[in-house]
Design a protein around this motif. Structure first.
Motif, short mmCIF file in Angstrom:
data_model
loop_
_atom_site.label_atom_id
_atom_site.label_comp_id
_atom_site.label_asym_id
_atom_site.label_seq_id
_atom_site.Cartn_x
_atom_site.Cartn_y
_atom_site.Cartn_z
N LEU A 10 -112.14 -2.16 -38.89
CA LEU A 10 -112.32 -0.90 -38.33
C LEU A 10 -111.08 -0.15 -38.65
CD1 LEU A 10 -113.83 -2.00 -34.93
CD2 LEU A 10 -115.14 -1.37 -36.93
N ARG A 11 -111.32 0.99 -38.11
CA ARG A 11 -109.96 2.00 -37.97
C ARG A 11 -109.64 1.65 -36.36
NH1 ARG A 11 -108.53 2.66 -43.09
NH2 ARG A 11 -110.22 3.16 -44.38
N LEU A 12 -108.16 1.93 -36.50
CA LEU A 12 -107.66 1.80 -35.12
C LEU A 12 -108.23 2.75 -34.09
CD1 LEU A 12 -105.30 0.57 -33.52
CD2 LEU A 12 -103.79 2.30 -34.42
N ASN A 28 -93.07 10.81 -32.23
CA ASN A 28 -93.34 9.83 -31.26
C ASN A 28 -94.87 9.87 -31.02
OD1 ASN A 28 -93.48 8.54 -28.72
ND2 ASN A 28 -92.87 10.16 -27.60
N ILE A 29 -95.34 8.70 -31.30
CA ILE A 29 -96.82 8.59 -31.05
C ILE A 29 -97.06 7.49 -30.28
CG2 ILE A 29 -98.59 8.06 -32.49
CD1 ILE A 29 -97.41 9.29 -35.01
N ARG A 50 -95.71 -1.93 -40.55
CA ARG A 50 -97.17 -1.09 -41.23
C ARG A 50 -97.01 0.36 -40.84
NH1 ARG A 50 -102.75 -3.34 -39.55
NH2 ARG A 50 -103.23 -2.12 -41.34
N VAL A 51 -96.39 0.84 -39.78
CA VAL A 51 -96.30 2.10 -39.54
C VAL A 51 -95.23 2.74 -40.31
CG1 VAL A 51 -95.49 3.94 -37.67
CG2 VAL A 51 -96.81 1.91 -36.89
N LEU A 52 -94.12 2.01 -40.40
CA LEU A 52 -93.28 2.62 -41.31
C LEU A 52 -93.82 2.93 -42.80
CD1 LEU A 52 -90.29 3.65 -42.15
CD2 LEU A 52 -89.68 1.34 -42.53
N MET A 102 -103.17 10.32 -38.18
CA MET A 102 -102.94 9.48 -39.39
C MET A 102 -102.89 8.02 -39.10
SD MET A 102 -100.16 10.66 -42.22
CE MET A 102 -98.84 9.40 -42.58
N LEU A 103 -102.12 7.69 -37.98
CA LEU A 103 -101.55 6.41 -37.50
C LEU A 103 -103.29 5.77 -36.95
CD1 LEU A 103 -100.15 4.18 -36.85
CD2 LEU A 103 -99.52 5.10 -34.69
#
Length: 125
Positions: A10-12, A28-29, A50-52, A102-103
């Motif tokens: 799935l997507r986050l 800041n997310i 993963r975020v980087l 995006m995240l």
């Protein structure tokens, strides 16, 4: 031969929502799972690495993840993700408000037998 799929990709955004903000050249997310049950899954799969990697093309140089188990939520501070910051960038999204989307597009592996449990709080649009 029988193939048994034990996870679903799935997507986050299927299991969490997010908020974003900025300070200078930092984004800041926050990632807030729809259910408490999904928090452990988000902890496991939404890592600093993963975020980087996700924000690398924007020039991000570092990510710090803050865990907020009492909410339950995560907060990511992403350095150098705003192309110089509000006063320096030519980017149309000066404050990085859309970066949470995006995240939230990040792929997440969810156990098939727990999909409903993790997505039950999701708002239907």
């Amino acid at each position: 031969m029988t193939v048994v799929l034990d996870t679903l990709r799935l997507r986050l955004h299927d299991i969490a929502h997010g908020r974003s903000g900025d300070k200078g050249n930092r984004s800041n997310i926050s990632v807030i799972p729809y259910t408490e049950a999904a928090y452990s899954l988000v902890l496991e799969q939404v890592t600093e690495e993963r975020v980087l990697s996700l924000f690398g093309h924007k020039g991000a140089s570092a990510v710090t993840r803050y865990e907020l188990p009492n909410l339950p939520a995560l907060n990511f501070v992403i350095d150098d993700a705003l192309e110089g910051g509000v006063n320096s960038t030519l980017n149309l999204d000066l404050h990085g408000k859309t970066l949470s989307f995006m995240l939230l597009d990040l792929p997440i592996e969810v156990p098939m037998d727990r999909v409903h449990e993790f997505t039950q709080g999701r708002r239907k649009n």
